[in-house]
Design a protein around this motif. Structure first.
Motif, PDB file in Angstrom:
ATOM      1  N   GLN A   1      65.775  38.412  31.335  1.00  0.00           N
ATOM      2  CA  GLN A   1      65.973  38.243  29.894  1.00  0.00           C
ATOM      3  C   GLN A   1      65.224  37.004  29.421  1.00  0.00           C
ATOM      4  O   GLN A   1      65.449  35.912  29.940  1.00  0.00           O
ATOM      5  CB  GLN A   1      67.480  38.096  29.628  1.00  0.00           C
ATOM      6  N   HIS A   2      64.342  37.190  28.422  1.00  0.00           N
ATOM      7  CA  HIS A   2      63.577  36.045  27.943  1.00  0.00           C
ATOM      8  C   HIS A   2      63.043  36.290  26.533  1.00  0.00           C
ATOM      9  O   HIS A   2      62.911  37.426  26.102  1.00  0.00           O
ATOM     10  CB  HIS A   2      62.406  35.746  28.888  1.00  0.00           C
ATOM     11  N   ARG A   3      62.745  35.197  25.876  1.00  0.00           N
ATOM     12  CA  ARG A   3      62.110  35.268  24.564  1.00  0.00           C
ATOM     13  C   ARG A   3      60.631  35.551  24.771  1.00  0.00           C
ATOM     14  O   ARG A   3      59.995  34.981  25.661  1.00  0.00           O
ATOM     15  CB  ARG A   3      62.295  33.935  23.825  1.00  0.00           C
ATOM     16  N   LEU A   4      60.093  36.425  23.947  1.00  0.00           N
ATOM     17  CA  LEU A   4      58.670  36.733  24.031  1.00  0.00           C
ATOM     18  C   LEU A   4      57.866  35.617  23.367  1.00  0.00           C
ATOM     19  O   LEU A   4      58.379  34.877  22.525  1.00  0.00           O
ATOM     20  CB  LEU A   4      58.378  38.082  23.378  1.00  0.00           C
TER      21      LEU A   4
ATOM     22  N   ASP B   1      51.778  46.662  25.236  1.00  0.00           N
ATOM     23  CA  ASP B   1      51.234  45.483  24.539  1.00  0.00           C
ATOM     24  C   ASP B   1      51.342  44.184  25.331  1.00  0.00           C
ATOM     25  O   ASP B   1      50.803  43.178  24.918  1.00  0.00           O
ATOM     26  CB  ASP B   1      51.869  45.319  23.164  1.00  0.00           C
ATOM     27  N   THR B   2      52.011  44.186  26.473  1.00  0.00           N
ATOM     28  CA  THR B   2      52.099  42.977  27.274  1.00  0.00           C
ATOM     29  C   THR B   2      51.198  43.045  28.503  1.00  0.00           C
ATOM     30  O   THR B   2      51.173  42.117  29.306  1.00  0.00           O
ATOM     31  CB  THR B   2      53.544  42.705  27.736  1.00  0.00           C
ATOM     32  N   GLU B   3      50.466  44.128  28.650  1.00  0.00           N
ATOM     33  CA  GLU B   3      49.576  44.269  29.828  1.00  0.00           C
ATOM     34  C   GLU B   3      48.260  43.556  29.608  1.00  0.00           C
ATOM     35  O   GLU B   3      47.815  43.333  28.546  1.00  0.00           O
ATOM     36  CB  GLU B   3      49.323  45.760  30.104  1.00  0.00           C
TER      37      GLU B   3
ATOM     38  N   VAL C   1      72.245  41.774  16.802  1.00  0.00           N
ATOM     39  CA  VAL C   1      71.092  42.052  17.650  1.00  0.00           C
ATOM     40  C   VAL C   1      70.525  43.396  17.203  1.00  0.00           C
ATOM     41  O   VAL C   1      71.241  44.398  17.179  1.00  0.00           O
ATOM     42  CB  VAL C   1      71.514  42.127  19.136  1.00  0.00           C
ATOM     43  N   HIS C   2      69.241  43.408  16.837  1.00  0.00           N
ATOM     44  CA  HIS C   2      68.564  44.630  16.406  1.00  0.00           C
ATOM     45  C   HIS C   2      67.699  45.125  17.570  1.00  0.00           C
ATOM     46  O   HIS C   2      66.716  44.466  17.920  1.00  0.00           O
ATOM     47  CB  HIS C   2      67.669  44.366  15.195  1.00  0.00           C
ATOM     48  N   LEU C   3      68.068  46.238  18.172  1.00  0.00           N
ATOM     49  CA  LEU C   3      67.253  46.822  19.237  1.00  0.00           C
ATOM     50  C   LEU C   3      66.072  47.541  18.591  1.00  0.00           C
ATOM     51  O   LEU C   3      66.260  48.492  17.832  1.00  0.00           O
ATOM     52  CB  LEU C   3      68.075  47.797  20.078  1.00  0.00           C
ATOM     53  N   VAL C   4      64.864  47.046  18.848  1.00  0.00           N
ATOM     54  CA  VAL C   4      63.672  47.595  18.200  1.00  0.00           C
ATOM     55  C   VAL C   4      62.789  48.381  19.163  1.00  0.00           C
ATOM     56  O   VAL C   4      61.874  49.076  18.731  1.00  0.00           O
ATOM     57  CB  VAL C   4      62.843  46.492  17.507  1.00  0.00           C
ATOM     58  N   TYR C   5      63.044  48.261  20.464  1.00  0.00           N
ATOM     59  CA  TYR C   5      62.278  49.013  21.460  1.00  0.00           C
ATOM     60  C   TYR C   5      63.160  49.218  22.672  1.00  0.00           C
ATOM     61  O   TYR C   5      63.814  48.271  23.137  1.00  0.00           O
ATOM     62  CB  TYR C   5      61.020  48.237  21.870  1.00  0.00           C
TER      63      TYR C   5
END
Length: 109
Positions: free
Chosen positions: A54-57, A107-109, A95-99
């Motif tokens: 669990q982490h902030r992007l 998008d993180t690759e 908490v808004h689950l967006v994905y």
């Protein structure tokens, strides 16, 4: 998605229909891990206790918008590939689950 929050629990909401569908797929594929994710987000969506999971992007993914408002964006690793991204509205303890997906976001690759 979830029963109403009680006491100090955070309220969980879907930010999109796609996130709701992906959450259902995650629950079917990895019910135990999905339940742990649910419990963590309900209790402390801003926790740094398990930074691998669990982490902030950061960077361009550090924030995102839902309902016309911009919030900090976080990610929870449900499985090796499965991820949940969520936005944290601290004043409203929401908490808004967006994905949510069984596959790692591209998008993180």
């Amino acid at each position: 998605m979830a029963p109403p929050s009680v006491g100090e629990e955070w309220r969980l909401k879907f930010g999109s229909n796609e996130a709701a569908k992906g959450w259902g797929e995650l629950c079917a594929e990895a019910p135990g891990n999905a339940r742990r994710c649910f419990e963590v987000l309900r209790a402390d969506p801003l926790s740094y206790a398990d930074r691998d999971r669990q982490h902030r992007l950061r960077g361009r993914l550090a924030t995102a918008t839902v309902g016309g408002r911009t919030y900090p964006q976080w990610e929870y690793e449900v499985t090796a590939g499965g991820r949940v991204r969520y936005l944290v509205d601290e004043p409203r303890r929401t908490v808004h689950l967006v994905y949510a997906s069984t596959r790692h976001p591209k998008d993180t690759e």
